[in-house]
Design a protein around this motif. Structure first.
Motif, mmCIF file in Angstrom:
data_model
loop_
_atom_site.group_PDB
_atom_site.id
_atom_site.type_symbol
_atom_site.label_atom_id
_atom_site.label_comp_id
_atom_site.label_asym_id
_atom_site.label_seq_id
_atom_site.Cartn_x
_atom_site.Cartn_y
_atom_site.Cartn_z
ATOM 1 N N THR A 4 0.835 -1.198 0.000
ATOM 2 C CA THR A 4 0.000 0.000 0.000
ATOM 3 C C THR A 4 0.869 1.246 0.000
ATOM 4 O O THR A 4 0.605 2.192 -0.735
ATOM 5 C CB THR A 4 -0.941 0.013 1.222
ATOM 6 O OG1 THR A 4 -1.727 -1.170 1.198
ATOM 7 C CG2 THR A 4 -1.847 1.222 1.190
ATOM 8 N N GLN A 5 1.921 1.251 0.801
ATOM 9 C CA GLN A 5 2.822 2.401 0.845
ATOM 10 C C GLN A 5 3.520 2.587 -0.494
ATOM 11 O O GLN A 5 3.717 3.702 -0.950
ATOM 12 C CB GLN A 5 3.848 2.234 1.964
ATOM 13 C CG GLN A 5 3.240 2.378 3.343
ATOM 14 C CD GLN A 5 4.245 2.088 4.440
ATOM 15 O OE1 GLN A 5 5.298 1.521 4.199
ATOM 16 N NE2 GLN A 5 3.889 2.481 5.656
ATOM 17 N N ASP A 8 0.965 4.067 -2.901
ATOM 18 C CA ASP A 8 0.731 5.466 -2.552
ATOM 19 C C ASP A 8 1.905 6.340 -2.986
ATOM 20 O O ASP A 8 1.716 7.433 -3.509
ATOM 21 C CB ASP A 8 0.489 5.623 -1.056
ATOM 22 C CG ASP A 8 -0.845 5.039 -0.614
ATOM 23 O OD1 ASP A 8 -1.703 4.792 -1.486
ATOM 24 O OD2 ASP A 8 -1.019 4.828 0.603
ATOM 25 N N GLU A 12 1.747 9.357 -5.686
ATOM 26 C CA GLU A 12 2.186 10.705 -5.337
ATOM 27 C C GLU A 12 3.244 11.220 -6.321
ATOM 28 O O GLU A 12 3.246 12.393 -6.676
ATOM 29 C CB GLU A 12 2.708 10.767 -3.905
ATOM 30 C CG GLU A 12 1.598 10.685 -2.867
ATOM 31 C CD GLU A 12 0.523 11.752 -3.058
ATOM 32 O OE1 GLU A 12 0.858 12.936 -3.279
ATOM 33 O OE2 GLU A 12 -0.667 11.399 -2.995
#
Length: 106
Positions: A4-5, A8, A12
């Motif tokens: 998930t990181q 993300d 970004e």
């Protein structure tokens, strides 16, 4: 959690890159306005119209990324590509020739 990181962080970076491209377009054309539209599985299209009538577009992988990019770039965003907004677009000989070619099968 790490996946998930990673997603993300990738999103970004994409937002930041699109925002830089939008800002560069805006600077080159004396300001800009835009409109974000879904284009199905491909994501979203960001249509940009400069104050000088120049135009262009970018494709974002998701509608959410496109929205974040235009927000980060700080441009005015229209809900639709309506008549008043579309009237700001200035087309040149290339576009007219291309449109005519499409109409006559070229």
């Amino acid at each position: 959690m790490a996946d998930t990181q990673q997603v993300d962080a990738r999103a970004e970076r994409k937002v930041a890159r699109l925002a830089r491209e939008i800002s560069a377009f805006s600077k080159a054309h004396g300001g800009a306005e835009g409109q974000v539209a879904h284009i199905g599985e491909r994501g979203a299209r960001i249509v940009l119209v400069g104050e000088d009538g120049g135009w262009g577009d970018l494709v974002a992988p998701t509608y959410e990324i496109a929205e974040k990019a235009v927000e980060k770039a700080g441009i005015t965003v229209h809900e639709s590509f309506d008549g008043e907004f579309a009237a700001k677009v200035r087309t040149g000989p290339y576009e007219w020739k291309r449109m005519a070619g499409i109409q006559v099968g070229g």
